[in-house]
Each structure stands twice: as structure tokens, then as C-alpha cells.
Design an enzyme around this catalytic site. Sequence first.
Site, PDB file in Angstrom:
ATOM      1  N   LEU A   6      60.336 -59.146  39.521  1.00 50.44           N
ATOM      2  CA  LEU A   6      59.210 -58.342  38.991  1.00 50.44           C
ATOM      3  C   LEU A   6      59.635 -56.836  39.459  1.00 50.44           C
ATOM      4  CD1 LEU A   6      56.400 -57.979  37.993  1.00 50.44           C
ATOM      5  CD2 LEU A   6      55.420 -58.236  40.174  1.00 50.44           C
ATOM      6  N   ASP A   7      60.147 -56.521  40.591  1.00 50.91           N
ATOM      7  CA  ASP A   7      60.410 -55.107  41.089  1.00 50.91           C
ATOM      8  C   ASP A   7      61.970 -54.802  40.673  1.00 50.91           C
ATOM      9  OD1 ASP A   7      57.747 -54.977  41.736  1.00 50.91           O
ATOM     10  OD2 ASP A   7      58.166 -55.466  43.784  1.00 50.91           O
TER      11      ASP A   7
END
Lengths: 274, 274, 274, 274
Positions: B218-219
Site C-alpha cells: 500500500l505505501d
Amino acid sequence: MIIIIDCEDQKGLIHKITGVLAGLNLNITENREFVEKQRNRFLMRTVVEGDIDAAVLRAALEAVLPADHSLLVSNGELKKMVIMVTKEEHCLTELISKYYFGNLKVNLVAVIGNHQHLKAYTEKFNIPYHFISHEDKSRETHEAELLDCLKQYNPDYIVLAKFMRILSEEFTSQYPSRMINIHHSFLPAFKGANPYRQAYERGVKIIGATAHFVNQDLDEGPIIHQEVIPVDHSLSPMEMAAAGKDVEKLVLAKALQLVLEQKVYVSANKTVIF
Amino acid sequence: MIIIIDCEDQKGLIHKITGVLAGLNLNITENREFVEKQRNRFLMRTVVEGDIDAAVLRAALEAVLPADHSLLVSNGELKKMVIMVTKEEHCLTELISKYYFGNLKVNLVAVIGNHQHLKAYTEKFNIPYHFISHEDKSRETHEAELLDCLKQYNPDYIVLAKFMRILSEEFTSQYPSRMINIHHSFLPAFKGANPYRQAYERGVKIIGATAHFVNQDLDEGPIIHQEVIPVDHSLSPMEMAAAGKDVEKLVLAKALQLVLEQKVYVSANKTVIF
Amino acid sequence: MIIIIDCEDQKGLIHKITGVLAGLNLNITENREFVEKQRNRFLMRTVVEGDIDAAVLRAALEAVLPADHSLLVSNGELKKMVIMVTKEEHCLTELISKYYFGNLKVNLVAVIGNHQHLKAYTEKFNIPYHFISHEDKSRETHEAELLDCLKQYNPDYIVLAKFMRILSEEFTSQYPSRMINIHHSFLPAFKGANPYRQAYERGVKIIGATAHFVNQDLDEGPIIHQEVIPVDHSLSPMEMAAAGKDVEKLVLAKALQLVLEQKVYVSANKTVIF
Amino acid sequence: MIIIIDCEDQKGLIHKITGVLAGLNLNITENREFVEKQRNRFLMRTVVEGDIDAAVLRAALEAVLPADHSLLVSNGELKKMVIMVTKEEHCLTELISKYYFGNLKVNLVAVIGNHQHLKAYTEKFNIPYHFISHEDKSRETHEAELLDCLKQYNPDYIVLAKFMRILSEEFTSQYPSRMINIHHSFLPAFKGANPYRQAYERGVKIIGATAHFVNQDLDEGPIIHQEVIPVDHSLSPMEMAAAGKDVEKLVLAKALQLVLEQKVYVSANKTVIF
């Protein structure tokens, strides 16, 4: 090898130029183009790799370019530079520090000062320092002495690193787009004798610096680079000037780097930076 | 018309491509190339003017490109976008304000929220708001409901505008290089639950934000844009978070603008921005 | 005269302290207070004008402060500083250039290097340069030699100006909140051997630098100052490192200026900057 | 409770003021002082906690202040604000978005526009919008109508959020240091009808915005806040204006926040920001 082209824009120009490069078996490793629509000029900066003589490449390119063009084919030889100063040291120390450790790709042939303040520092690095005072001389006489000194070095570029004398148009017109000045300009831009005092009076929250080519008008040539820093009410005019020095020196050094890497085009009264 | 090429680098490519354009009597008004040397990829973004059918141009270009290429010929039709949110409003209001006044060239088809906080605001602008709560559901169930909702809109891009749920790889892999996230990352970059608290404890002098594509992790996808602002010891963690909001919304909006203008390439785990 | 107070917070403290100053007929020209609520500490920096002996003022203030206090009364005498370097020159030239022209209010007593690269430059300015190689020595031996050299100068501050050896806790604990390091930290902050290579691989759009005190852990002490600059995909790892150098040197010089003006408090693991 | 003092500087002032606060058993949680030496003014902003009536505190402070003082004791009641606009939306949407979600601590009582463009947007948020056209009216008549409308709201602050009519000194002098304007000023600062066109012609590398109080001269009052962003040759004048919009809206919102938190002093023609 770096190729710099500035010519009238035409359909199919990139195709013609890249055809010359492909025909000579050169590999393009960097390429930037820009069309300046106001003046209908095509600007191109290309870096190529390959085994080629600069004169051959030059001739091949000239054959396909429109009649009204300027073309530079550079194989990276160092340019000659003279720095002109007055009393303030920060721009000079920045440039000499970078030069001494090989981080400014130029041949720094001399420093000229209208005061003696920076002589000892400059000579530590075995760079000739010419002290040419303006005192008790007309501007014409002083500028003639400066020009005499400059001409013996035949410099490609002249850097006004806080040279605090106003130069006449006769002087500056000798080196069109080859003199680079650093100006302590603000937001809003104050003109006149003491801009930091004016910035203080007006309570600005940002100060900055501008590096530009010198054309006829000393402070009005094409802008190469600008940066700013925040300030506040707690700084005195003297502290503002001190804070401004770090910006000035970085802006000048950055502008010079761009010029030396042949990344700066002058187009009318502005620059295109590749 | 915008032409986007991503292919294996070869000698003479620019010449071949511009030959196609010249042959079709098209005028190049903007052109940028970049060679990603690590992967030997040639990236090109060209804007042309002229009377041409997109399919014809596409076929003519495919004939000269290496086999391993991706090619996009865009005539400027609007892309479809869905925004996903939780409770924080600042990124949503930035995007909707720009969209409503015609400054975000996109078709904003829906907003999905896992809370109801932003429903009333969104509906003022006649944009459908889907409230899909995560409460009392497994992640699988919640993500399946989100996907069902997304699929009815068939979006080109999904913007995570402070959507505060972690999405599984199964979810994010449905939209490779098409989901854009805004991350409140700092210098030094703090991970975990409460980065502003960590930034406060560590006494950082700068905070910032990062907009990036979401890939599996996700990041960790390719960074599109980043900006920072100065902070100091006098800010509480809550005040730091408030200061960060303005940076977050501008960074997200700027990144989205670059994506919508087809100026962002993904190359391995990074971006090239034209 | 500068007064620096760090004590337990109590009601009425400012009134008591300013009462002492008024009683001694001193005029306050600058005054900043901050209450660090997490630790319930009162921090105060006051500049006073007037005819007073530092010892008298000190005694009068101690009489009204809570038992648990630290108090500094400075009449502006220059502090002694040693700079430690390895091969990279940019931070050293920045500090020496400022020092040589009187813009760094400190007594620069020596430079210590574990290589010889910066010896010739340093000695141009008549500053002693001690070459203490780490080669063929254990860390203990090398650090013992460094400490021996440092102790003969009894420095108030030690600046690690790109000193690229990891120092043990035994070494750094000798000078708590008196060693200042410059760290090339990024957004996101990369750790390990080659942060610029990591920044390049990740495609970051901003790089920066952090000046901090060194406590036990070399890269983790209280942050004094940070700045950043934008970068893009076109820079190689080497060009990123070059761009980072200008930030590093300015951040270190700025941090040092703040420390020398007694504007930096250490409070737990962070700083308060007045 | 926030205490704002602006008075003639005298020895012992802080001691006297903090004596009043200690005597009333109030705890100082924030405190900033500044002595404006040019005008010999003492400025102080103090936040106190404790159980006290504003009128009692006010009377106690007045007893110890020099005769020539201004004193504000604020218990945080919301101020009334009117926004004036023309056609451009970006500053209005920024302020209304923040206001609607509770992030602008003010009572936004009305919007006045000399065009109808922003009416529908404003009314979505149930804020009265007054369309007062300037067409076919003398300036006197138009300003009289604007003043009539303003006076029914009795605003504490008036925000010119891209209100593109020049206001007469008769008008602006009604609200000294209470009208806040956003000005698209550049480096160098261009005046006149089309600053972005001028910036483009001159090839500036930075553009910015300035928020300031309006005094007699519309564009010349005390500066509250300024920010800038980098631009380059590739932007058209229209793209420069678009890029400038994000800066303008943030600068105006930030300035307003500072004003509403009572952190802005006007001293002669500049501000002190605490």
C-alpha cells in the site's frame, strides 16, 4: 558531445536532425527540444555518444538546418572565466571553493577587484588577482582599465560576483549573453541603493536573489535562476542582508553551472533552461 | 493529440518516429524523451497538431516501434475517476472544488466512503456518494463490496483521498498503476499508526506528503509527487497534522493533474515525470 | 549579555526572573519563553543590556529559580570548536570560508581528518590539521588517538563535517549535546551504506539534510535544522549526491550558527529553537 | 484567554504585567514579546489559563500599562467576516471548504460579488450571497452600495478574495487593518493589468503571492504572509496564472488564520507575526 541548435521552427526538423545523427552512427543519450512560439524558434540540446569529429558533425548538421540558425557543437573543452568583485566575499568563496575541488568545470583565469579586500584570499589558491581601483578616475577611464585587463584573458564568461559598480552599456555590450550578474532582488522587488533596508521597512516575509545575463541595462537581462528564503520581523536590515548572502551565492553558482553545461538559451529577453 | 511511447531503446528511434509524424504531415508542438538506462527503456511524450485519425496514427507508429512496446495515442477524451474517502475532508474538498469549476480535466463519477462524514458535502455537487461501512465485516467481505461498487463505474483511475483502511494485494492488484494514494510521510519518514505523534516526539523541523501509485504494498508504490513545509517545536501533534493537511491536498491534486495530462510514466518502481 | 534558563515550570516564574533583571536595572532587548509541557520544563532565552558583572547576575538569578535548574549567563566570549572530516570538502569549505571572513563567531582551533585530502586546503588558512588515519587500527585505538588530540584543545563544540567513521558510544558520550553531525537524510529517510543510490532507485522527488546533536546513537540525536531541495528522475545517483552537498553544507552552517548564538535547547530527544 | 498589548516600551514592563497575572493566579501557557525599536513599541501576546472575568483582567492590566497603549483581552468569541469576490473561485472555495468543516474559526456571515459566477457555489453552503454589479454605475455609487451591504453585517474583518475592483481610499479607510487582500505579486514584482503576462515575458523562475492588510493604497498595506513556487519557460501565461492560484489561496488562508488567532500586529507599515 553536446549539440546546441537555435533556428527558425519548421515541420520535420527533428526528423532531419536525428537523421544526420543516425547516419553518422551516433547514439542520442539526452535530448530536449522547445519551441518558443512567440518568436517561432526551435531550440534543441542533444548529447550524443560515438566516434566523430566535431567539424564533420557540424558540417553535416548545417546542411539540414534552415539558413537562419545558430549551432554549437561542443566536445567539453573548458571555458575561460574571469570573476569581478568588490568587497563582499560570499560569492567569490563559493565559486573558488567549488573550483578548487573540481566541482566547477571551468578554467578560472583571474579575479578582478576594485578593492583589495579579497586579494589575499584569492591568491591562496594561486589565482591572479588584479586590483583596479575606481578611485579618482572617471568611469570611462576605469572601464577602459578593466577592459584592458579582461582582454588579456580573452574570457568566454565574466561573472559579476557582487561587483558593486554600475557598468556602462559600452562595457556590457562587449560581452552579450556572456556576463552573469547576481542581483539581491526581493519580493516585491526593491530597486535603488539599499534594498535590504527597504525590505525591512516594508516588512517582507521572503527575500531572494536573481542570477541573470547582463545586457545593456545592468539589472534587466534574461533571468537564469532565482531562489528565495523566508524571513520575519525579528531580523534587522543587517541580518536580512546576512541571510540573503547564502541565497545569493547558491543562486549564482547554480546559474553558472547551468551556463557551463550549455543548458541555458537566451531567447529575446528571457532564457530557456534545459 | 498526445502520443506516449514506452519501448526498448534502439539507435535511430527518434528519427523513425518523427519520420512517421512528418510523413503524416503532423506538427510537433511538444516533445520530451528520456532513456531509462537501468532498464534500457526509451520513453517519449509528444504532442502533435494536424488532421489525423487516432487509429491511423497508431497503426503507422506501431509499424516502426520495436516489438516490445507500449503505445498510447490520446485525443483528450476525459478519463473516469472514483474517489475513496474515510472521515478527513481536506483532499476531497480540494479535488471537488477544482472539478466543479472545470480545473480538473476528468469525469468524477462517484465517491465511496467507509463513513458517512463526507456524504452531505459530496452530494451538494450532485456526485453519487456510496457509503460502504467496514463495520462487522471481514476485510474480504468489505473489499468485495467496494470492488462491486467500483466495477459498476469501470473507472480509469481510483484516488485514495485519505482512505484509512489497509487494502489487500488482491484488491490493489486489480488496478495496477491506476490507484493513487496520498501518504503523510515525513523527514525522517515515520511508519505506523501515528506519524505526526512520532514527528513531534522526534522534533522534526520539516513535514511533508507523498502521492504515489499503489502497487502490491500500500505505501510503497512509485512516487509521483512530494512537497514539504517547515514546522517547529511550538506545534502540538494536532497542529502538525493540521499543517500537514494543506500539503497533502496540494500534493495529491498536483499528482493527479500530472497523471491526467499523461505526463507520468511508471518504470520499475519509480516514475519519470515529463 | 545572554541568559539561558532551563528549569521546572512554576506559576510566577517570569515575574520573579524579570523582577531580578529590573532590580539590577537591566533592560530586556530580546526575550523568548517556551513551556515544554511533556516534561513540565520552562525554557527562557533573554538578552539584556546594562552594566553588570556576570557572576553577580548569575547569583541573583539562582536565588529565585527552582532547585532543579540549569542556568547559563554568557557575555559573548568565543567558544572553541574542532571540526572532524574525512574526504568530502563541501562542509569544511563552507565553515572555513565563513570563519575566515568573520561570519562564524567561534574560535576554530583545529581540524582532524582520517584522510589527508583536506590538509592542504585547511592549512592555507593557518588552521592546524591533524591527520589521524584509522587504517590498520582497531576502533578503540583510533578513537583513543582522536580523543587524545581533541583533549589537547578542550573544545566546547565538535563538528562532524562529513566525518564518515561510526563513533562508539564511549566516544560520543564524552561530549553530550556538544557534538554536531550533518546527515544526508531523505524523504523517505534511507538508512545504510548508500542513501543516494536508494533514493535514486525509489525515485524520490525531494532530498534533504539534517543537522543534529550526536548522543549515544550516531544518527539519532536531537534535530537542530533540516532543509530539502527538489530532484527528479533525470539525476543519476552521483548527481543527486552532488545536489545534496549544497543542502548539507547550508544546513550544517545554519545549525552551528543557532548553537553558537545560544538559541538551541535540548529537551529530551528534541530541540527547542529560539 | 489571549492578551494582546501594544504600548510604549519601558524598563520593567514584563515584570509589571506578569505581576498582575501572578496576582490573579493565572498561569501563562504561551508568551511572546517583541520590541519594535524604530518606534520604541513593546508588543506582547500572552495566553493564560485560569478562572477570571475578562473585564477584571483588563482593568488590572490597564492600571500598570503606560498611558499610550492598546490592549485586547480576548476570550475566543468568533469574529464576523464578509468575503468579497469577482469571478475567480479558488480563494473562495478554499475559505468556504475550511469554514464548512470547522477549520476556520470565524463567523462567515456573507459573500458579496460584483458578478454572479460564485453565487450558486456559495449558496450550497447556506451562506448569503449578495450580487452587487458595478455595471453602469459610477465608482461612488457602487462603493456606496457595497458599504450599505457591509454595514448591515457589521463585520470585524473583510476579505478581498480576488475582488478585482480598485477601491477608493474613502472606502478602505472605513476598515483600517481590518481588510485583508490577496495580491498576485512576483519576483520581480510586476504591477499593472496583467502581471502573469509580464512574468512570462520576463522569464521569471519563481512566482508568488502576498496577503496584506489594505490601508489607503490598495496594494501597499502591511504584508501578513507570502509564499512562492518555482516556474519555468515551458509555462504559458495562462498556465502561470493557474499555478499561481494554489499559492494565492494558501497564502490568503494562512494569513487569515494568523489574523483570527490574534497573532498579527500592525506596526507602522509592517506587521509583527507572533
